[in-house]
Motif scaffolding. Structure first.
Motif, mmCIF file in Angstrom:
data_model
loop_
_atom_site.group_PDB
_atom_site.id
_atom_site.type_symbol
_atom_site.label_atom_id
_atom_site.label_comp_id
_atom_site.label_asym_id
_atom_site.label_seq_id
_atom_site.Cartn_x
_atom_site.Cartn_y
_atom_site.Cartn_z
ATOM 1 N N VAL A 1 0.671 -1.186 0.048
ATOM 2 C CA VAL A 1 -0.107 -0.033 0.051
ATOM 3 C C VAL A 1 0.894 1.409 -0.063
ATOM 4 C CG1 VAL A 1 -1.658 1.222 1.324
ATOM 5 C CG2 VAL A 1 -1.859 -1.297 1.084
ATOM 6 N N ALA B 1 2.114 1.931 -3.532
ATOM 7 C CA ALA B 1 0.965 2.280 -4.162
ATOM 8 C C ALA B 1 0.767 3.763 -3.932
ATOM 9 C CB ALA B 1 -0.217 1.204 -4.258
ATOM 10 N N VAL B 2 0.697 4.107 -2.881
ATOM 11 C CA VAL B 2 0.165 5.312 -2.181
ATOM 12 C C VAL B 2 1.351 6.272 -2.698
ATOM 13 C CG1 VAL B 2 -0.112 7.187 -0.499
ATOM 14 C CG2 VAL B 2 -1.330 4.993 -0.524
ATOM 15 N N ALA C 1 -8.725 7.047 -2.493
ATOM 16 C CA ALA C 1 -8.422 5.742 -2.733
ATOM 17 C C ALA C 1 -9.017 4.905 -1.624
ATOM 18 C CB ALA C 1 -6.954 5.403 -2.858
ATOM 19 N N LEU D 1 -7.426 1.120 -1.189
ATOM 20 C CA LEU D 1 -6.254 1.320 -0.473
ATOM 21 C C LEU D 1 -6.379 1.675 1.021
ATOM 22 C CD1 LEU D 1 -3.813 3.019 -2.905
ATOM 23 C CD2 LEU D 1 -3.777 0.706 -2.439
ATOM 24 N N THR E 1 -7.735 -1.386 2.777
ATOM 25 C CA THR E 1 -6.811 -2.588 2.827
ATOM 26 C C THR E 1 -5.511 -1.948 3.926
ATOM 27 O OG1 THR E 1 -6.916 -2.512 0.262
ATOM 28 C CG2 THR E 1 -5.347 -3.933 1.543
ATOM 29 N N MET E 2 -5.204 -0.716 3.878
ATOM 30 C CA MET E 2 -4.054 -0.632 4.773
ATOM 31 C C MET E 2 -4.914 -0.572 6.314
ATOM 32 S SD MET E 2 -0.959 0.548 4.815
ATOM 33 C CE MET E 2 0.522 1.432 5.420
ATOM 34 N N VAL F 1 -3.566 1.693 -9.837
ATOM 35 C CA VAL F 1 -2.597 0.853 -9.018
ATOM 36 C C VAL F 1 -2.245 -0.442 -9.975
ATOM 37 C CG1 VAL F 1 -2.078 -0.481 -7.235
ATOM 38 C CG2 VAL F 1 -3.772 1.180 -7.036
ATOM 39 N N MET G 1 -1.204 -6.982 -2.736
ATOM 40 C CA MET G 1 -2.181 -6.692 -1.854
ATOM 41 C C MET G 1 -3.420 -7.727 -1.530
ATOM 42 S SD MET G 1 -2.984 -2.683 -2.282
ATOM 43 C CE MET G 1 -1.823 -2.010 -3.592
#
Lengths: 99, 180, 507, 765
Positions: free
Chosen positions: C365, C368-369, C388, C391, C394-395, C469, C477
């Motif tokens: 993550v 990706a960020v 997002a 994301l 998920t984070m 992403v 992920m």
């Protein structure tokens, strides 16, 4: 011969090496000091090998030598890259990241 | 250094080893002196030269201990290759040959403190643990074949790993040091 | 004199018997390495897909023999007289390293291709390092452990220096390299003392010899401590942690993930092997040492993490603290209590697996960020949820898992650590449990701070356009998040794996 | 059915997946799946309830593992004389069930029972104790124990963590309540959120919520409770933020989520303490039995119950952590009715009730005159009621009213009136859902909840809503004899007066309870005035209003009907003429009698009907409602006193500012953080997270700063440097102390290794 004379010699070299890696400014000299430490280890290993009549100590020392050569190669490459980006090999000046 | 000599002197009553002990003492003194110069001299090239002395002294000690193959490898790899690498490194980084300002960091006392503490701990342990141990009297030079049997027997896998390691180190070192 | 000479030469050399099945994972990795070099040198233009795919497939292919070994009847295969052992523990750990390596490849694919780095050598070194780890998982011999450590470390030093054109990049690599060399020097000195005292390099023999007269000497204590310090560095235990934040910040982020997960796990594997196979006779040495290290590591890591403003540095200190948690069970090692021993190994193994998954996912993550924000500063994470949401969620899963909130995998794993510690039932065990509890709460504070940033704060620039992403990152992920959630809800299979691994080494 | 209760949460879970998968393609957007599944669940819940009732009545345990293994004390249960069951004893209804329930262990082992209970270790004794001899009439009475069916979730390393279902009166009741309200809310929603852009998503989450809540109430282990607890929190988060495009809504969702996280830490701590206290078990039956038998140290129980109270505080909106609940009204109104009034918010109450022995012993409820739980409930009920006065948004009025009523329940549990609390939970769920749905019905067309600005005179245009709302209000006020609220609230007040040690009850609780009752009546009268009387204002005046369709009105009627009749399931003896068989039927059915409940504890008692309490509470209604009536309808009283009188104004301002909590949070603590961030975000920022950081972190951060600056960066470097640097002086050294230098790190490494070795050498030899 006493075993300890070799061991004490190795300990002395070890500690001189430790002093070197902490006290020297120049990255190349730090690497040289590391070699002192590794040599101290080798003296230990070979002395113990003779003492215990076990061949493993000498083999160990050979591996240490080989690894030391690889490490020096890598280390010099990194110091060289440091020199390219920072224009110095004074490790104290390589302290952008802290905290 | 004094401790080394003291350790050697402890053994003075064993007449058989006078020659070896004298040899050891001289080489050891030389090594310690050179080692100290390596970490104190202001001249980088001198440091490399002193390092050669230490490495050669170590090789000599190995011979005293009957490890001839290790001694020869030490000479070839260290003095033949590593020191040359160092000299290249010194050259490429254009280190000044002379200049006190380059000798040591401001925090050199930390180094002294550290090494003294470490030395104290080690010496205590060594004297306590191996105080009266002696190298066997009938010490024979180790046969190279024996070393190779061991390397290619028990330590075969480690040996293969070392070869991979050297390859990886070479490849990586080239990439990192390459100017591009 | 001739007699003794003769005696030496009569020992004839016998070719070591090689069990190719047991060696197959390593062999496959070597073949992958060779292919990588050949492909890299013959392909004229640097294709961005072939090499990562090759490296990834090579690691997945190496998983196949790991699986076949796992289901074969031989519970333990010993090569070279017991200095190379393939058992359930080493297989589970090999699988962990291979999966971690694969996920690292996924993380690296776009990062390296878009960043003007040397690609071919990058994957070569990555696979070499993973090969070192797989070797480490089976090494039960001081020399093998040393060589495996160097094989996994030296490529890692180089990878950490991969951003060599930037000042911080090479600085991080230099710090990692020098500290690594110092630590391995200390470790070598310790190993030489142990070898000298016992006359053996094989851990089993070392273990037996430590029960003898040498075991009671102070020099044996010094040898053990110095040897373990080398690996305490590897797992970034305090006070050997200083390299970690700087290196993590400077290194390419996929490598940071790799270092904080795989390299650290390799350190723990070595610690477990050394302690459980070699040094169990001196558990009175291991206990206080690990107690000091674990307590210091948790406190220092967590407390400094509270003050970080950079996400990568936050995770560096977080991973320092997590290492403290994993070390904690070692503080209650008791040679005479098999139940405690197996509990320790089991919980550590489980936590290593869990930690690897959550941390790799979290770094996916982060990568990706930062592809969009271009910085690791926490301010840039503000309002992540608004642009997002996937994301951010998920984070949050990974952060909750790291913090130990059920029903994520991290909770179960952390709970097992607690249990392993408490089950020892000594005063110091309870003290350690209390320390762990306090630190769990402290760690929650900074994990939740990041959650707050993502969900509550506004985007710093008011930019709410969604981001794209890349597929490999999504895959990374998805894999990690799925396992973290599913294995959190159904922890049975993973626990069983960890348990079977336990039997191999502690039982 | 009792052993197959696991099907009930499974159905809405499957429905959730189905709606997500194919809901969009269906003609009604997935709502039909949701309604069907909840309807099936409702029927199944009724079956479970009937199964339970017949189980209590015949005492033949039909199926499943019985939950009565004595863990420490296995023999020597003396039959206790009937001391405390004074009220019931004379009545002959079921004294034995409470008084002398005594573990008559006629353990006829029907060993293997079900396939799922893989006889592990000591548990699973399948003991089915039945029949203790009752004293009166030779009638048999039974300690009906819960039907527990569980299976190993995972089992390794000596851990056997089990999940399963636990069916007894309490969980059967909750099943019925949850599925009933959920069904009505589903039906209501098909009209209310018709045309919403996330219609399918909405029903999917309703299903998931229902599944989670059912999973939660059926938990047989604390770990399962934690998971269910988190899941309902997650659904609540998703549904409050249903219209997340509007910032206040998503902020409210976050506030709810993060506030609840604070409580979750308490929940985790409490459960972990209980786990270790119960020798490594998450089993609810085992934990409660051990607590009952005194096998757990009192101090542990105290700490555990205080930790768990934090969880209650956040989930059930108790004072200090209640602020998320009014903000949660940002969600769709049916969601407020289902989650934030009737079901999820009572999770905290349910948890306390489920683990009651822990609290009963830990807080010494039976023998004390004051305890933390009772204080928390009392304070909440009054403060919540006072806050409801100053709201102009009808949903906020109801939200604060919910907080206040939850306070009643917590107080009831705190004073030992377990049955009263659960009874109130039951009646409150019905009448509060009625009120919330009524407010949704009101606002369905005008899209405003502001009763001062946009409502008024609605009784004419919405007669059915008016009637049902009025009935719900009456129940909430507790209008005597005919409404459900009267019977449950009365029982709580009687409990507060009678129970506890020393015979003088919980004086603080009863005073607060009566004051709260007055306030309740007053603010509800006020709300009725604003909404239904007077002239239409604002939007309601502008728009042509009419009564809503049957999908909205019918659920209201059902709930209104329930608001009246629900009270008659637990008519105490000595109050009104009522068939003896049905007196205290609820108590008989719902209150557990097994060893996992405190019923055998001599300090546990039941309040009897007290006429004077009924009279006083009627008086409270008259005072409260009457005053409000006079004020609003007749315009009597010192209107404008807030302008004239400094104290009155101050009081009003304090209430309007919600005791300044938000001011405290935003202005004082935030210290002037102003700006466009919504109030909720402030609060979360400044209070929840920073509060956490403040509490555990700020000190740690300070330490961290200190360690970092002076130890990590200063002292070690300084000590290392300064050790020999007398010449240059310590100050000079400190000035030169810098960071990021690899060789300094190196010196740590070597010194660390050397000192570690030295220390260990000393320790180990």
């Amino acid at each position: 011969m006493l075993l300890n004379q070799f061991l004490v010699l190795a300990a002395v070299l070890f500690c001189i090496g430790v002093y070197g890696v902490i006290a020297r400014k120049n990255g190349v000299l730090v690497l040289m000091s590391v070699e002192l430490i590794l040599n101290a280890v080798n003296i230990n290993l070979v002395a113990f090998s003779a003492m215990t009549d076990s061949i493993s100590g000498q083999v160990f020392a050979l591996f240490v030598i080989a690894v030391a050569a690889a490490e020096v190669g890598v280390g010099l490459a990194i110091v060289l890259a440091i020199f390219r980006t920072h224009k110095t090999v004074d490790l104290d000046q390589v302290d952008l990241m802290k905290g | 250094m004094i401790a080394v000599l003291a350790a050697a002197a402890q053994n003075a009553d064993a007449p058989v080893y006078v020659a070896q002990n004298v040899a050891f003492g001289i080489i050891a003194a030389l090594m310690v002196f050179s080692a100290i110069r390596v970490v104190t001299t202001a001249n980088v090239v001198h440091a490399a030269a002193y390092l050669v002395m230490v490495l050669a002294g170590a090789a000599a000690q190995f011979i005293l201990l009957g490890a001839e193959f290790v001694a020869i490898t030490q000479v070839m790899v260290y003095i033949g290759a590593v020191v040359v690498l160092f000299l290249f490194g010194i050259m490429l980084t254009k280190a000044p040959m002379r200049g006190e300002e380059f000798a040591r960091r401001d925090q050199w006392l930390a180094g002294l403190f550290t090494s003294v503490v470490l030395f104290g701990v080690l010496i205590y342990g060594l004297l306590d643990g191996f105080g009266r141990s002696k190298i066997p009297q009938d010490l024979q030079p180790t046969l190279t074949g024996e070393v190779s049997d061991s390397i290619f027997g028990t330590y075969l896998l480690a040996f293969e790993a070392i070869s991979l390691l050297l390859l990886a180190a070479a490849v990586g070192a080239i990439v990192v040091s390459k100017r591009d | 004199m001739p007699a003794s000479l003769l005696a030496v030469t009569t020992e004839t050399y016998s070719t070591p018997v090689l069990d190719w099945h047991a060696l197959a994972p390593l062999v496959i990795l070597m073949v992958t390495l060779g292919l990588a070099i050949i492909v890299d040198s013959i392909s004229a233009r640097r294709t961005s897909t072939v090499l990562p795919n090759l490296a990834g497939l090579g690691m997945l292919a190496a998983l196949i023999p790991v699986l076949t070994l796992a289901i074969s009847d031989d519970r333990s295969r010993e090569l070279f007289g017991g200095s190379f052992v393939v058992d359930r523990f080493s297989l589970l750990m090999s699988a962990l390293f291979l999966v971690a390596g694969y996920v690292t490849v996924l993380l690296s694919t776009n990062y390296i291709a878009e960043g003007d780095y040397h690609e071919g050598e990058y994957y070569f070194l990555l696979v070499a390092s993973v090969a070192g780890m797989v070797f480490m998982a089976s090494a039960r011999d001081l020399i093998s452990i040393f060589v495996a450590l160097e094989l996994l470390s030296i490529p890692a030093y180089l990878l950490a220096s991969w951003r060599k054109r930037t000042q911080t990049g090479i600085e991080g690599g230099m710090k990692y390299y020098l500290m690594g060399v110092f630590a391995s020097a200390i470790m070598l000195y310790g190993m030489s003392l142990i070898f000298g005292g016992t006359g053996h390099t094989r851990l089993v023999d070392v273990g037996e010899a430590l029960h003898g007269s040498f075991g009671s000497e102070p020099i044996a204590v010094i040898g053990i401590v110095l040897t373990l310090v080398g690996f305490a560095f590897k797992v970034s235990a305090v006070p050997f942690h200083n390299w970690a934040p700087d290196t993590y910040e400077g290194a390419p982020t996929p490598i940071t993930a790799f270092l904080s997960v795989a390299s650290k796990a390799a350190g723990f594997v070595a610690l477990i092997q050394l302690i459980f196979v070699g040094f169990l006779g001196r558990d009175d040495v291991v206990r206080p040492m690990m107690f000091i290290l674990a307590a210091l590591t948790m406190f220092v890591g967590n407390v400094i993490a509270l003050r970080q403003t950079n996400v990568v540095r936050l995770f560096a200190y977080s991973s320092v603290a997590q290492a403290g948690f994993i070390l904690a069970p070692l503080a209650v090692v008791a040679a005479d209590d098999p139940a405690v021993l197996s509990g320790i190994v089991e919980s550590m193994t489980l936590y290593l697996v869990a930690y690897a998954l959550m941390n790799l996912g979290a770094f996916a993550v982060i990568i990706a960020v930062s592809r969009r924000t271009g910085t690791g500063e926490m301010d840039s994470w503000g309002g992540l949820f608004s642009w997002a949401p996937a994301l951010a969620v998920t984070m949050a899963i990974f952060l909750f898992s790291l913090g130990g909130i059920p029903p994520m995998l991290g909770w179960n794993a952390k709970f097992r650590l607690f249990d392993a510690v408490v089950s020892a039932g000594t005063a110091s065990a309870y003290t350690m449990a209390v320390i762990m509890a306090i630190n769990t709460v402290i760690s929650m504070a900074y994990y939740l701070t990041l959650v707050r940033r993502m969900f509550v704060d506004d985007a710093p620039d008011g930019d709410h356009t969604p981001i794209k992403v890349p597929v490999p990152l999504v895959a990374a992920m998805a894999i990690t998040a799925t396992v973290v959630v599913v294995a959190g809800v159904i922890p049975g299979p993973l626990s069983d794996l960890a348990q079977s691994a336990t039997l191999a080494i502690a039982g | 059915m009792l052993t197959h209760a696991w099907i009930i949460p499974l159905i809405p879970a499957i429905s959730f997946v189905l709606i997500l998968a194919i809901g969009k393609k269906l003609p009604r957007g997935g709502s039909e799946i949701g309604i069907a599944s909840v309807a099936i669940c409702f029927v199944l819940a009724l079956t479970v309830a009937f199964g339970w009732v017949s189980r209590v009545n015949d005492g033949t345990p039909p199926e499943g593992r019985q939950s009565s293994q004595s863990y420490l004390i296995t023999e020597g249960h003396e039959t206790r004389p009937v001391t405390e069951a004074d009220a019931e004893a004379e009545n002959g209804t079921d004294a034995a069930a409470h008084g002398t329930e005594a573990e008559a262990t006629s353990t006829d082992h029907e060993a293997e029972a079900t396939e799922s209970t893989e006889a592990t270790a000591t548990e699973d004794e399948h003991g089915t104790e039945t029949s203790a001899e009752g004293e009166e009439g030779g009638e048999e009475h039974h300690a009906t124990s819960a039907v527990v069916r569980d299976m190993t979730w995972f089992d390794s390393g000596g851990f056997d963590i089990r999940v399963g279902t636990m069916v007894d009166g309490l969980s059967s009741l909750m099943l019925v309540v949850v599925t009933l309200i959920s069904l009505l809310v589903h039906v209501f929603s098909t009209d209310y959120v018709a045309g919403d852009r996330r219609y399918t998503h909405y029903f999917a989450f309703l299903s998931l919520f229902t599944a989670s809540m059912l999973f939660f109430v059926l938990s047989s282990s604390t770990i399962q409770m934690i998971v269910g607890w988190e899941l309902v929190g997650l659904c609540s988060f998703a549904l409050i933020g249903h219209w997340w495009e509007e910032k206040p809504n998503s902020d409210a969702a976050l506030k709810a989520f993060l506030t609840n996280r604070v409580g979750d830490v308490g929940l985790l701590c409490g459960m972990i303490i209980l786990f270790f206290a119960a020798n490594g078990s998450f089993d609810i039956v085992r934990i409660t039995e051990m607590a009952n038998e005194g096998a757990i140290r009192h101090s542990l129980l105290l700490i555990a119950s205080l930790s768990l109270m934090t969880a209650v505080m956040s989930k059930s909106g108790q004072f200090v952590l209640h602020t998320w609940l009014p903000d949660a009204m940002a969600g769709p109104t049916p969601v407020s009715a289902l989650i934030h009034a009737a079901t999820m918010v009572v999770a905290g109450i349910y948890m306390v009730a489920r683990l009651y022995p822990v609290f009963f012993e830990g807080l010494s409820i039976g023998t004390g005159n004051i305890n933390a739980l009772a204080i928390m409930g009392s304070v909440t009920l009054l403060f919540g009621a006072l806050l409801a006065f100053v709201q102009s948004d009808i949903k906020k009025v109801l939200a604060y009213s919910t907080i206040s009523q939850l306070g009643y329940m917590v107080m009831a549990l705190g004073v030992g009136a377990w049955t009263a609390a659960i009874f109130h939970l039951f009646t409150h769920a019905i009448f509060k859902a009625c009120l919330f749905l009524g407010s949704g019905s009101l606002a369905h067309h005008i899209h405003s909840f502001d009763m001062k600005k946009d409502m008024g005179g609605m009784r004419k245009v919405m007669p059915k809503t008016y009637a049902t709302f009025l009935i719900g209000t009456a129940a909430l006020m507790g209008v005597p004899l005919v409404t459900a609220g009267f019977w449950s609230k009365d029982e709580i007040l009687a409990g507060a007066h009678m129970l506890g040690g020393g015979g003088d009850g919980y004086p603080f609780a009863i005073v607060m309870g009566l004051l709260g009752a007055i306030c309740t009546c007053a603010y509800m009268t006020r709300a009725i005035w604003y909404v239904f009387f007077g002239e239409p204002r604002g939007k309601s005046a502008e728009m042509e209003l009419h009564e809503n369709g049957p999908r909205i009105v019918v659920p209201l009627m059902i709930l209104a009907f329930g608001s009246i009749v629900a009270g008659f399931v637990n008519i105490p003896d000595g109050s009104i003429p009522w068939p003896a068989k049905w007196q205290l039927w609820f108590e008989h059915m719902v209150e557990p009698t097994g060893t996992y409940f405190v019923a055998t504890n001599p300090d546990f008692g039941h309040p009897s009907f007290l006429p004077w309490v009924a009279v006083v509470s009627f008086g409270a209604i008259v005072v409260g409602a009457g005053a409000a009536y006079l004020w609003y309808w007749k315009g009597l009283g010192p209107h404008g006193i807030t302008e004239r009188n400094r104290f009155a104004r101050a009081g009003y301002v304090v209430l309007e500012k919600k005791y300044g909590l938000d001011i405290l949070y935003t202005d004082w603590i935030a210290g002037g953080v102003k700006g466009p961030i919504a109030r909720a975000a402030y609060w979360i920022n400044q209070n929840v997270i920073d509060g956490l950081v403040n509490l555990v972190g700020r000190t740690a951060a300070k330490t961290g700063q200190w360690v970092y600056r002076y130890v990590d960066q200063g002292a070690i470097d300084g000590a290392v440097n300064g050790s020999g640097a007398t010449a240059s002086g310590a100050g000079e050294v400190l000035r030169k102390t810098q960071t990021g230098k690899v060789q300094t790190y190196g010196s740590y490494l070597f010194v660390g290794a050397a000192l570690l070795a030295a220390v260990i050498v000393v320790i180990a030899s």
